[in-house]
Design an enzyme around this catalytic site. Structure first.
Site, short mmCIF file in Angstrom:
data_model
loop_
_atom_site.label_atom_id
_atom_site.label_comp_id
_atom_site.label_asym_id
_atom_site.label_seq_id
_atom_site.Cartn_x
_atom_site.Cartn_y
_atom_site.Cartn_z
N ILE A 118 0.84 -1.21 0.00
CA ILE A 118 0.00 0.00 0.00
C ILE A 118 0.87 1.25 0.00
O ILE A 118 0.68 2.18 -0.81
CB ILE A 118 -0.94 0.01 1.22
N VAL A 121 2.62 1.91 -3.45
CA VAL A 121 1.77 2.47 -4.50
C VAL A 121 1.34 3.89 -4.17
O VAL A 121 1.31 4.76 -5.04
CB VAL A 121 0.55 1.56 -4.74
N GLU A 122 1.02 4.13 -2.91
CA GLU A 122 0.43 5.42 -2.54
C GLU A 122 1.45 6.56 -2.53
O GLU A 122 1.19 7.63 -3.08
CB GLU A 122 -0.24 5.32 -1.16
N THR A 123 2.60 6.35 -1.89
CA THR A 123 3.54 7.48 -1.70
C THR A 123 5.01 7.09 -1.84
O THR A 123 5.88 7.90 -1.51
CB THR A 123 3.35 8.12 -0.31
N TYR A 307 -5.11 -1.44 -9.31
CA TYR A 307 -4.50 -0.98 -8.06
C TYR A 307 -4.18 -2.16 -7.15
O TYR A 307 -3.06 -2.29 -6.64
CB TYR A 307 -5.45 -0.01 -7.36
#
Length: 328
Positions: A118, A121-123, A307
């Site tokens: 997570i 992918v996010e930051t 995603y």
């Protein structure tokens, strides 16, 4: 009731959102429901900046949503994340925060690699958490983005409640163009419901790695993550009826329903379902997979097959490389 944070006071709304009757109604609502003073909110919203770039970008994105995934769409999406930068950053983050990740895995039953997937992918583990002020992003989308205005007004409400509860100046936090925050990019509503103080300092701080780790693990657990269960599987053989079955997240099947159509997962999840039939469009052709309940849990973070697959594949790549380094 916690005190309002920041010396913001005005007799009316000024700045980019002056004259917005819908914002005035929202302020009246916040005063009545949550006890905010109107003068305080007038002062806060007088600081807000309208983000025209965000509105233009989302209008273009809305047009692309109407198109089905084209040939190679998964290959192009995958290439954005499955690279050495994301994988190596994940390995380094795991080494640095090994004990916190182990504690989160024990407490919530979520493997460390999926928490890392997570964040990757996010930051990219906090290397880019966004540069827009949350107040600007949410105010713009709440009152100038018609398609999802109701959603963003609710998130603006959550944000103001969150900042007051956590004693944060509402004008200061920065995040994504849509108002997501921290290493795991929680929206304010997710923060209120699932963020945890995992380092025990008395604050929930999603820009802090430890609180982010615990919060992502808690999010997965609260959305039904099944410890020890797989995420995806291939399909045995080459069933002829795949094109007749609906693929994607909205269609759920029991193992028996799929088996009747000759669709059998290559591994057993030991569950009664629901299962999803996933279609990934590579450059060289299409691939069908079975998504188990844990795959669906990942999509509760972002409702996208691409995603969730990127999170899954990054999780496995980071785990594999971490284990290889440890063995050496």
């Amino acid at each position: 009731m916690p005190a309002e944070t920041g010396a913001y006071r005005a007799s009316q709304i000024g700045g980019d959102f002056a004259g917005y009757a819908s914002l005035q109604s929202f302020i009246d609502y916040m005063a009545g429901k949550h006890g905010f003073s109107r003068e305080y909110l007038y002062g806060v919203f007088s600081q807000a900046k309208r983000k025209q770039w965000t509105l233009d970008y989302l209008r273009k994105s809305d047009q692309s949503l109407k198109s089905p995934p084209g040939k190679g769409s998964w290959s192009r999406y995958r290439a954005k994340f499955l690279d050495e930068r994301h994988i190596n950053s994940g390995v380094a983050f795991w080494q640095k925060h090994k004990h916190t990740l182990e504690r989160a895995s024990r407490q919530y039953g979520v493997p460390a690699e999926y928490i890392l997937g997570i964040m990757a992918v996010e930051t990219t583990f906090g290397s880019f958490v966004g540069k827009d002020r949350i107040l600007d992003a949410l105010t713009t989308l709440a009152f100038d983005y018609q398609r999802r205005g109701d959603y963003f007004r609710a998130e603006l409400e959550n944000f103001l409640v969150m900042t007051r509860n956590e004693h944060l100046d509402p004008v200061q936090p920065v995040g994504s163009y849509a108002g997501a925050m921290g290493l795991g990019q929680f929206m304010p509503g997710s923060f209120l419901e699932w963020a945890v103080d995992f380092n025990g300092d008395g604050r929930r701080d999603l820009w802090n790695p430890e609180d982010s780790i615990g919060s992502i693990a808690n999010y997965f657990a609260q959305h039904g993550w099944q410890a020890g269960q797989p995420v995806i599987a291939g399909i045995q053989g080459k069933p002829s009826s795949l094109d007749d079955l609906q693929h994607g997240l909205s269609a759920a099947y029991s193992p028996g329903q799929l088996q009747q159509r000759g669709v059998v997962p290559s591994k057993n999840c030991g569950c009664d379902g629901p299962l999803r039939l996933l279609l990934l469009r590579h450059q060289h052709g299409d691939e069908y997979l079975i998504g188990f309940p844990n795959f669906y849990v990942i999509t509760r973070y972002n409702q996208s097959t691409h995603y969730a697959m990127a999170v899954h594949e990054l999780a496995q790549a980071i785990k594999f490389k971490s284990a290889a380094l440890a063995a050496n």
